[in-house]
Design an enzyme around this catalytic site. Structure first.
Site, PDB file in Angstrom:
ATOM      1  N   ASP A 168       0.816  -1.225   0.000  1.00 55.10           N
ATOM      2  CA  ASP A 168       0.000   0.000   0.000  1.00 55.10           C
ATOM      3  C   ASP A 168       0.847   1.271   0.000  1.00 55.10           C
ATOM      4  O   ASP A 168       0.322   2.374  -0.177  1.00 55.10           O
ATOM      5  CB  ASP A 168      -0.930   0.015   1.220  1.00 55.10           C
ATOM      6  CG  ASP A 168      -1.992  -1.072   1.129  1.00 55.10           C
ATOM      7  OD1 ASP A 168      -2.256  -1.564   0.017  1.00 55.10           O
ATOM      8  OD2 ASP A 168      -2.562  -1.432   2.184  1.00 55.10           O
TER       9      ASP A 168
ATOM     10  N   ARG B 277      -3.324   1.217  -9.813  1.00 54.11           N
ATOM     11  CA  ARG B 277      -2.349   2.193  -9.298  1.00 54.11           C
ATOM     12  C   ARG B 277      -1.104   2.303 -10.174  1.00 54.11           C
ATOM     13  O   ARG B 277      -0.462   3.354 -10.180  1.00 54.11           O
ATOM     14  CB  ARG B 277      -1.973   1.861  -7.847  1.00 54.11           C
ATOM     15  CG  ARG B 277      -3.095   2.181  -6.883  1.00 54.11           C
ATOM     16  CD  ARG B 277      -2.731   1.970  -5.423  1.00 54.11           C
ATOM     17  NE  ARG B 277      -3.869   2.327  -4.579  1.00 54.11           N
ATOM     18  CZ  ARG B 277      -4.082   1.849  -3.357  1.00 54.11           C
ATOM     19  NH1 ARG B 277      -3.237   0.982  -2.820  1.00 54.11           N
ATOM     20  NH2 ARG B 277      -5.136   2.235  -2.668  1.00 54.11           N
TER      21      ARG B 277
HETATM   22  C1  S3P Z   1      -5.150  -5.651   3.584  1.00 48.69           C
HETATM   23  C2  S3P Z   1      -4.407  -6.397   2.709  1.00 48.69           C
HETATM   24  C3  S3P Z   1      -3.828  -5.873   1.459  1.00 48.69           C
HETATM   25  C4  S3P Z   1      -3.821  -4.366   1.442  1.00 48.69           C
HETATM   26  C5  S3P Z   1      -5.121  -3.786   1.926  1.00 48.69           C
HETATM   27  C6  S3P Z   1      -5.402  -4.228   3.342  1.00 48.69           C
HETATM   28  C7  S3P Z   1      -5.683  -6.282   4.797  1.00 48.69           C
HETATM   29  O1  S3P Z   1      -4.599  -6.318   0.376  1.00 48.69           O
HETATM   30  O2  S3P Z   1      -3.520  -3.886   0.154  1.00 48.69           O
HETATM   31  O3  S3P Z   1      -5.081  -2.368   1.883  1.00 48.69           O
HETATM   32  O4  S3P Z   1      -6.111  -5.562   5.729  1.00 48.69           O
HETATM   33  O5  S3P Z   1      -5.687  -7.515   4.872  1.00 48.69           O
HETATM   34  P1  S3P Z   1      -4.333  -7.741  -0.330  1.00 48.69           P
HETATM   35  O6  S3P Z   1      -4.581  -8.796   0.663  1.00 48.69           O
HETATM   36  O7  S3P Z   1      -5.305  -7.830  -1.468  1.00 48.69           O
HETATM   37  O8  S3P Z   1      -2.904  -7.676  -0.788  1.00 48.69           O
END
Ligand code: S3P
Length: 430
Positions: A318, A349
């Site tokens: 992120d 992104r």
């Molecule tokens: C998150 C996991 C990530 C991240 C998201 C929050 C989480 O996504 O990008 O902002 O809280 O488990 P992904 O699991 O799709 O990588």
């Protein structure tokens, strides 16, 4: 609506307080909702995403009260969720949707989910596939790939599976873990690289047996959780990222960011910024509820380009829009490999960075299907840029403009998803 961000007149100084961690806030509500005893959550992030999670849990009969800055969750036990009276709306939040798909697959009632136009485009097949292997019955639009999605009560108890995840995703992993709590037999998940482990840490604090062996996680089903009386949510390193980058590229900066979560699975930004020459120190390190936190001191320094990818990516997924800003101020090129996942976030992104950041630094940003290349430059222009209603694009563009020649962004309020007080800090003294 448009918002102008002016070129910063001086570096960052003093102390910055950041909001609670988004990932941990979601999990604190969901997991506390499954307890038999009340849990008080402090420093909960009142961003739109986490409020979507609260609304969904309330719709399933959980009593959630706000008391000043604290949230009191009175769950009805592991088997106490009730059929919601209407469709559940996850808003913009992939975490709300994907984790709840896992949690609701073993329940004996039907649920339908919707979400905003961004979430409707995001891939859900990656969660539906393993849950279906466990015996869940889930149907969605577009051959079960997208919202709206309905979870139909399974005919039999879900069964434990062994699942090799094709991509490192904490949301997919957490969905399987939450379903695995109710399954018949142990569930094993193997990740290509470790993703954030907040679900594992929190469930362990609630008495669940979760074993971790390299990239494999094993979850043993449980009848009842033993809840702690309170959960203290640390500050969000993903929100601290904007100030870590801004202080590193704005001359004369010397700032302390208070109470930042420094879980190993989230500190990729620290490692990469240090690799680029940033001066970052942890002060007052402590542990609460299994999660480490610290105050972070960042002092301006000259940066140089770097190359990273593979296992580093889930540790800073992120933060890449913010790190790309730092790279534009660095000497030489930065190459970020294996970042195809950025194409399926709140917006694409990779495309958004190339299209919008190049308006500020012409020719500095290039992307392939799954990599981002940034040529360190020293000429910037004031520009009007699109956020695509993506909170992290908005905040990254804002700090880019502040460190360059200013920027005008559309939909500035989308920062409310994860950081409602972002502009107060940006425009304040620190
Ligand atoms: C998150 C996991 C990530 C991240 C998201 C929050 C989480 O996504 O990008 O902002 O809280 O488990 P992904 O699991 O799709 O990588």
């Amino acid at each position: 609506m448009m918002r102008e961000i002016f070129k910063a007149k001086r570096g960052l100084h003093g102390e910055i307080t950041i909001p609670g961690d988004k990932s941990i806030s979601h999990r604190s509500i969901m997991i506390s909702s499954l307890a038999d005893t009340p849990v008080e959550v402090t420093n909960f992030l009142k961003g739109a995403d986490c409020l979507s999670t609260i609304a969904c849990m309330k719709a399933m009969g959980v009593d959630i009260e706000e008391n000043g800055g604290k949230i009191l969750v009175k769950g009805n036990g592991l088997h106490g969720l009730k059929e919601p009276a209407s469709i559940l709306d996850a808003g913009n939040s992939g975490t709300t949707l994907r984790l709840l798909m896992g949690l609701l697959s073993p329940q004996n009632f039907l649920t339908t989910f919707t979400g905003d136009s961004s979430l409707q485009q995001r891939p859900m097949g990656r969660v539906i596939k393993p849950l279906t292997m466990m015996g869940a019955k889930i149907v969605g639009r577009n051959q079960n790939k997208n919202l709206p999605i309905t979870i139909i009560p399974a005919e039999q108890k879900l069964k434990g599976i062994t699942y090799q995840m094709p991509v490192a995703s904490a949301q997919v992993k957490s969905a399987i873990i939450l379903a695995g709590l109710y399954a018949d037999g142990v569930t094993a998940i193997v990740e290509p690289y470790p993703s954030r482990d907040h679900t594992e840490k929190m469930l362990t604090a609630f008495g669940t047996n979760i074993e971790k062996n390299g990239n494999e996680i094993k979850i043993t089903p449980i009848d009842k959780l033993t809840a702690p009386q309170s959960i203290e949510v640390p500050g969000d390193i993903s929100s601290a990222a904007y100030w870590i980058v801004l202080a590193s590229i704005l001359k004369d900066s010397d700032v302390i960011i208070k109470n930042v979560g420094i879980n190993e699975t989230r500190t990729g930004i620290i490692d990469v910024m240090r690799q680029m020459g940033a001066k970052i120190d942890f002060i007052n390190e402590r542990v609460s509820g299994g999660e480490r936190s610290a105050d972070i001191r960042v002092v301006y320094s000259e940066l140089h380009g770097t190359t990273f990818g593979d296992e580093m990516i889930p540790r800073l997924i992120d933060e890449i829009p913010a790190i790309a800003v730092a790279a534009a101020f660095a000497e030489g090129d930065t190459v970020i490999n294996n970042v195809g996942e950025l194409r399926v976030k709140e917006t694409d992104r990779l495309k958004s960075i190339v299209d919008e950041y190049n308006k500020i630094a012409a020719g500095a940003f290039e992307a392939t299907e799954d990599s981002l290349i940034i040529h360190g430059v020293h000429d910037f222009t004031k520009a009007e840029c699109k956020t695509f209603n993506d909170h992290r694009m908005a905040m990254s563009l804002a700090i880019f403009g502040a460190a360059a020649e200013g920027v005008v962004i559309d939909n500035p309020d989308c920062v409310n998803i994860s950081y409602p007080t972002f502009y107060d800090t940006l425009f304040g003294d620190t």
